[in-house]
Design a protein around this motif. Structure first.
Motif, PDB file in Angstrom:
ATOM      1  N   ARG A   5       2.260 -12.899  -9.210  1.00  0.00           N
ATOM      2  CA  ARG A   5       3.299 -13.702  -9.837  1.00  0.00           C
ATOM      3  C   ARG A   5       4.057 -12.920 -10.902  1.00  0.00           C
ATOM      4  O   ARG A   5       5.273 -13.082 -11.078  1.00  0.00           O
ATOM      5  CB  ARG A   5       2.674 -14.957 -10.448  1.00  0.00           C
ATOM      6  N   SER A   7       3.304  -8.129  -0.532  1.00  0.00           N
ATOM      7  CA  SER A   7       2.601  -9.383  -0.226  1.00  0.00           C
ATOM      8  C   SER A   7       1.580  -9.219   0.894  1.00  0.00           C
ATOM      9  O   SER A   7       0.580  -9.932   0.946  1.00  0.00           O
ATOM     10  CB  SER A   7       3.618 -10.466   0.151  1.00  0.00           C
ATOM     11  N   ASP A  43       4.475  -9.746 -10.829  1.00  0.00           N
ATOM     12  CA  ASP A  43       5.189  -8.629 -10.186  1.00  0.00           C
ATOM     13  C   ASP A  43       5.714  -9.115  -8.839  1.00  0.00           C
ATOM     14  O   ASP A  43       5.067  -8.937  -7.802  1.00  0.00           O
ATOM     15  CB  ASP A  43       4.236  -7.444 -10.008  1.00  0.00           C
ATOM     16  N   PRO A  44       6.868  -9.750  -8.811  1.00  0.00           N
ATOM     17  CA  PRO A  44       7.384 -10.297  -7.550  1.00  0.00           C
ATOM     18  C   PRO A  44       7.627  -9.236  -6.484  1.00  0.00           C
ATOM     19  O   PRO A  44       7.588  -9.541  -5.294  1.00  0.00           O
ATOM     20  CB  PRO A  44       8.708 -10.970  -7.965  1.00  0.00           C
TER      21      PRO A  44
END
Length: 364
Positions: free
Chosen positions: A171, A178, A173-174
């Motif tokens: 959250r 992923s 470090d967008p």
């Protein structure tokens, strides 16, 4: 359980002692009359209570005053029996008071108290010793359950804390990858599921909530070996199965889980290269035997018996990405007990471990 109030045991014993003494006195006086005085006429037995002291005067003693003396004697025996019976009953029931006090303390949660009734062995001492042994087992069980609950809470909290930390990092470090986060979360979640299933299996085996069916341990061993063959091949461990028909009664699923846990543990805790595992079944007089031996590091007897404690992984011997959840041998021991069997561990002189599970043979 509500009960109506009644006479105390001490009062019942007192009345019993006094009643027995009265009956014994009456029988004795009757015997005196039958064997000594029955030849006298009936008229001489009419008592005269005007002067009871004449009954104790040897010069005036005769059949007529015998009944007077008998009445006085019976009255004395009644008073003596009540007083003496009350004292004797109190002394006899004193150990029960100590046992009752210990039971009340145990009911209030104090399991460390012991009766330790002094004196030589008798029924009360046997009861007190049995109660002390029960308290000792209960205290050990409660301590074990508390330690198990604390360890389980810690083990279950760890993957949740790791997941939370990874989510917070993602959250903050967008731009973080992923895909890597999903893979790591999947691994953590899989470990949490594995631990939860192990805890459920351990609780199920402890409760003995299963139907007993005929089981052949030799077939169970072969099935477990076939299932874990790719896993053993990946770790460079050879698995050898042998043995005779070994019929017992129990849960096929739990006994398969027992054998799988033993085999998995033997594969993981093995030599880095060219390790081996041997699983063997045998039938003896009245019982069947399942033995699993593996190569590995040398272990002391003290180290061996700590391996059955829950969440004891022996991380110094674990290699690879499958450390387990620390419940493998604990589950094996629990399943063995649930099947009325005997679980044994012994270190091998050349290194490694021998695990034996002895179960009752199926009646023919």
């Amino acid at each position: 359980m509500d009960r109506r109030s009644g006479l105390s045991v001490r009062l019942k014993l007192t009345l019993s002692y006094a009643g027995f003494l009265m009956i014994a006195g009456f029988v004795l006086l009757t015997a005196v009359w039958v064997f000594l005085l029955r030849g006298f006429p009936a008229s001489v037995f009419v008592p005269n209570f005007g002067n009871l002291l004449r009954a104790f005067d040897p010069h005036n003693f005769g059949p007529a005053v015998f009944v007077q003396a008998a009445a006085v004697v019976l009255l004395f025996l009644l008073v003596f029996g009540l007083v003496g019976g009350w004292i004797l009953a109190g002394r006899m029931l004193k150990p029960l008071t100590r046992i009752a006090d210990a039971a009340r303390l145990a009911a209030d949660g104090s399991l460390s108290h012991r009766i330790r009734l002094p004196g030589r062995q008798d029924e009360f001492r046997e009861l007190a010793d049995a109660f002390d042994a029960m308290l000792e087992r209960l205290e050990a069980h409660v301590v074990e359950q508390r330690r198990f609950a604390a360890n389980a809470s810690h083990e279950l909290r760890t993957p949740l804390a790791i997941s939370q930390a990874m989510l917070e990092v993602a959250r903050s470090d967008p731009g973080h990858d992923s895909g890597e986060l999903v893979d790591r979360l999947h691994a953590v979640n899989a470990r949490a599921i594995e631990l939860t299933e192990a805890l459920l299996l351990l609780g199920r085996s402890d409760q003995r909530s299963f139907t007993r069916e005929p089981v052949d341990l030799s077939l169970v061993a072969e099935e477990a070996a076939e299932t874990l063959f790719p896993f053993a091949e990946k770790h460079g461990v050879t698995v050898e199965t042998s043995g005779d028909l070994a019929l017992t009664e129990g849960s096929p699923a739990l006994l398969l889980q027992l054998t799988t846990n033993l085999l998995h543990n033997a594969i993981v805790h093995n030599l880095p290269e060219h390790g081996s595992v041997r699983i063997e079944t045998a039938a003896r007089s009245g019982f069947v035997l399942l033995t699993v031996e593996n190569t590995g590091d040398r272990l002391s007897p003290q180290q061996v018996w700590t391996l059955t404690e829950p969440f004891r992984r022996g991380t110094d011997r674990v290699r690879g990405e499958h450390p387990g959840v620390g419940l493998g041998l604990a589950i094996v021991r629990s399943i063995t007990r649930a099947h009325d069997g005997i679980f044994g561990l012994a270190p091998l002189a050349a290194g490694g471990l021998r695990v034996t599970v002895q179960l009752p043979a199926r009646p023919r």
